[in-house]
Design a protein around this motif. Structure first.
Motif, short mmCIF file in Angstrom:
data_model
loop_
_atom_site.label_atom_id
_atom_site.label_comp_id
_atom_site.label_asym_id
_atom_site.label_seq_id
_atom_site.Cartn_x
_atom_site.Cartn_y
_atom_site.Cartn_z
N TRP A 324 1.03 -0.90 0.27
CA TRP A 324 0.10 -0.21 0.04
C TRP A 324 0.93 1.20 0.56
O TRP A 324 0.83 2.30 -0.96
CB TRP A 324 -0.91 -0.43 1.43
N HIS A 325 2.32 1.56 1.11
CA HIS A 325 2.79 2.63 1.19
C HIS A 325 2.88 3.40 -0.32
O HIS A 325 3.12 3.85 -0.76
CB HIS A 325 3.76 2.54 1.90
N LEU A 328 0.27 4.03 -2.40
CA LEU A 328 -0.28 5.66 -2.30
C LEU A 328 0.61 6.55 -2.67
O LEU A 328 -0.15 7.61 -3.09
CB LEU A 328 -0.76 5.73 -0.52
N GLN A 329 2.19 6.13 -2.69
CA GLN A 329 2.96 7.79 -2.91
C GLN A 329 2.55 8.00 -4.00
O GLN A 329 2.63 8.38 -4.64
CB GLN A 329 4.12 7.10 -1.83
N LEU A 331 0.18 7.50 -6.25
CA LEU A 331 -0.76 7.80 -6.70
C LEU A 331 -1.17 9.77 -5.86
O LEU A 331 -1.27 10.21 -7.16
CB LEU A 331 -2.20 7.07 -5.82
N ALA A 332 -0.63 10.02 -5.06
CA ALA A 332 -0.19 11.06 -4.48
C ALA A 332 0.22 12.09 -5.51
O ALA A 332 0.24 13.59 -5.51
CB ALA A 332 0.13 11.29 -3.24
N LEU A 339 -6.29 11.09 2.97
CA LEU A 339 -6.65 10.06 3.40
C LEU A 339 -6.73 9.79 4.85
O LEU A 339 -6.64 10.25 5.86
CB LEU A 339 -4.76 8.77 2.88
N PRO A 343 -3.94 2.68 6.00
CA PRO A 343 -4.00 1.87 5.04
C PRO A 343 -4.38 0.18 5.56
O PRO A 343 -3.40 -0.41 6.43
CB PRO A 343 -2.36 1.43 4.21
N GLU A 356 -4.54 2.37 -10.07
CA GLU A 356 -4.01 3.93 -10.59
C GLU A 356 -4.47 4.81 -10.81
O GLU A 356 -5.84 6.06 -10.70
CB GLU A 356 -3.28 3.35 -10.38
N LEU A 378 -10.13 9.32 0.09
CA LEU A 378 -9.98 8.44 0.23
C LEU A 378 -10.23 7.74 1.25
O LEU A 378 -9.26 7.65 2.79
CB LEU A 378 -8.50 8.55 -0.89
N LEU A 380 -9.48 3.27 3.09
CA LEU A 380 -9.28 2.23 2.76
C LEU A 380 -9.42 0.69 3.10
O LEU A 380 -9.21 1.50 4.70
CB LEU A 380 -7.53 1.96 1.60
N ILE A 389 -12.59 0.12 -1.08
CA ILE A 389 -11.48 2.46 -1.82
C ILE A 389 -12.86 3.07 -1.81
O ILE A 389 -13.85 2.85 -3.53
CB ILE A 389 -10.13 2.00 -2.94
#
Length: 457
Positions: A324-325, A328-329, A331-332, A339, A343, A356, A378, A380, A389
């Motif tokens: 996840w990390h 998400l990074q 995506l950001a 968030l 996660p 994505e 967002l 999760l 999601i």
């Protein structure tokens, strides 16, 4: 109508009268006048036959006299009750046989009369309900018989119990199906249809019939009718409906593409004419601007066509375990969001590039809704064996009409929209074995939920 004494009072009076009669008889036998009369006969008539005069003899004589009187009084009390019970027995037998025309004729003003009137009122109600039920059954049978959906009801032995006109034409050339083995009837149908009908599951299938393709939607339900298992199968022809929807979809596609092509080709044509005129005049200073605008419109048109091509040629997803990390990074870097939840500990299982892209489109739509940046969130969460999601905003939300059509291809409320963003998100979610839903938030705004399986299979 004046009410007479009830049965309890009448029975009490008769029992009282019987008791008084018994006391009088016993007194007459043991005290007066029977002892005096016997003594007179012994004295004056010189009778030598012994006569009962003691208390025991008096009790026996009283019983002998009182027994017929009690039987007569009991007959008087129980005679109407017995007649009523016989009448009710006949009424119950009549109702059991389905005949509700039975009525009891009696003119009484006591509890039995009330019972008779209630029974007759019940019979009248049952007759009216049966008549209404018969009318409803006739209406329902008329509707079912004339519906274009083929309906077949079969019992536990797979014998046809009921079939409408469409089913008779579909399976037996218009002849009756009553009592026939439905499995044997299916032997004469295309194999795809036969397998689906015997499979017990709902299905959408296309079969070859009479030299052309027919699409059917099959619905099947098992239930108990009169305590016995039955199966109801509905065969709905979808060919015309699907054809109409296909034509409507193509018309919508043509309108969108024509509108976009006109918006791009018209200025390109105009600018090309202007560029040719400038070149003829020797005015070359303005030509780079004309060519730049033409290139910009050409790139826009290319991107528009590429968007449709990507929707039509969407590759099958290649799911894998997602940490996840890093996801998400990454995506950001493409869009801004807040968030709401940490996660999940369990990793995701999806095609990272496709999901994505879906989230980028959803978050972009949330920002374009008029929501503040802080209002785009967002979250999760794991629900059972699924991952949810959720992208939410604080915009105006959607009307019921827009909510019902927002996921359809080529539907858009934006003047420059293609109507492919949410449709592409839906296509990707369903390709992953999940689904996407839209709902307005109670506090204002829209919530888009993407539900995906947590693992393979």
């Amino acid at each position: 109508m004046a009410r007479s004494l009830n049965l309890q009072v009448r029975l009490t009076v008769l029992l009282g009268m019987a008791g008084i009669a018994g006391a009088l008889i016993y007194h007459g036998v043991t005290q007066w006048p029977l002892p005096q009369w016997i003594a007179w006969m012994k004295k004056d008539l010189t009778l030598t036959v012994p006569m009962p005069t003691g208390p025991h003899s008096g009790f026996v004589v009283t019983l002998i006299i009182l027994l017929p009187l009690s039987l007569w009084l009991g007959y008087i009390v129980m005679s109407p009750v017995s007649r009523m019970l016989r009448a009710l027995e006949g009424a119950v037998a009549s109702y059991r046989d389905g005949d509700f025309s039975f009525s009891i004729v009696a003119q009484r003003r006591d509890e039995l009369g009330d019972l008779i009137r209630m029974h007759n009122a019940l019979g009248q109600t049952l007759r009216e309900q049966r008549q209404n039920l018969a009318q409803r059954e006739l209406l329902l049978d008329t509707v079912v018989q004339n519906t274009p959906v083929a309906l077949v009801l079969s019992d536990a032995s797979n014998r046809v119990v009921y079939a409408n006109i469409a089913a008779r034409h579909l399976f037996n050339e218009g002849k009756s199906l009553q009592g026939l083995d439905f499995a044997e009837l299916l032997d004469g149908t295309p194999e795809t249809l036969r397998r689906a009908a015997l499979g017990g599951e709902d299905a959408l299938l296309t079969v070859e019939m009479d030299g052309s393709e027919e699409t059917f939607h099959l619905s099947q339900r098992n239930f108990r009718l009169q305590g016995r298992p039955h199966r109801l199968q509905l065969f709905r022809r979808m060919t015309r409906e699907l054809s109409r929807q296909e034509v409507a979809t193509w018309k919508r596609v043509i309108r969108v593409i024509s509108h976009e092509l006109n918006n791009s080709l018209a200025p390109i044509s105009s600018l090309s004419h202007s560029g040719a005129e400038l070149a003829r005049r020797g005015d070359t200073e303005r030509l780079p601007g004309v060519f730049a605008t033409i290139g910009e419109r050409a790139r826009h048109l290319h991107g528009f066509i590429a968007g449709y091509a990507s929707f039509a040629k969407l590759p099958a997803p290649q799911p894998s375990h997602i940490d996840w990390h890093p996801f998400l990074q990454g995506l950001a870097l493409h869009c801004k969001f807040r968030l709401l939840s940490t996660p999940p500990e369990q990793s995701g299982w999806f095609d990272a590039a496709q999901i994505e892209q879906v989230l980028i489109n959803l978050i972009k739509n949330a920002h374009e809704s008029g929501s503040t940046e802080d209002g785009v969130t967002l979250s999760l969460m794991v629900i059972g064996h699924d991952l949810r999601i959720e992208v939410a905003d604080r915009g105006p939300g959607m009307t019921d009409t827009v909510l019902a059509q927002a996921l359809l291809p080529f539907y858009s409320t934006k003047r420059s929209g293609t109507g492919l963003g949410l449709a592409l998100a839906r296509e990707i979610a369903e390709a992953h074995g999940g689904r996407i839903t839209l709902a307005n938030r109670e506090e204002g705004g829209l919530r888009v939920s993407l539900l995906l399986p947590l693992g393979p299979g």
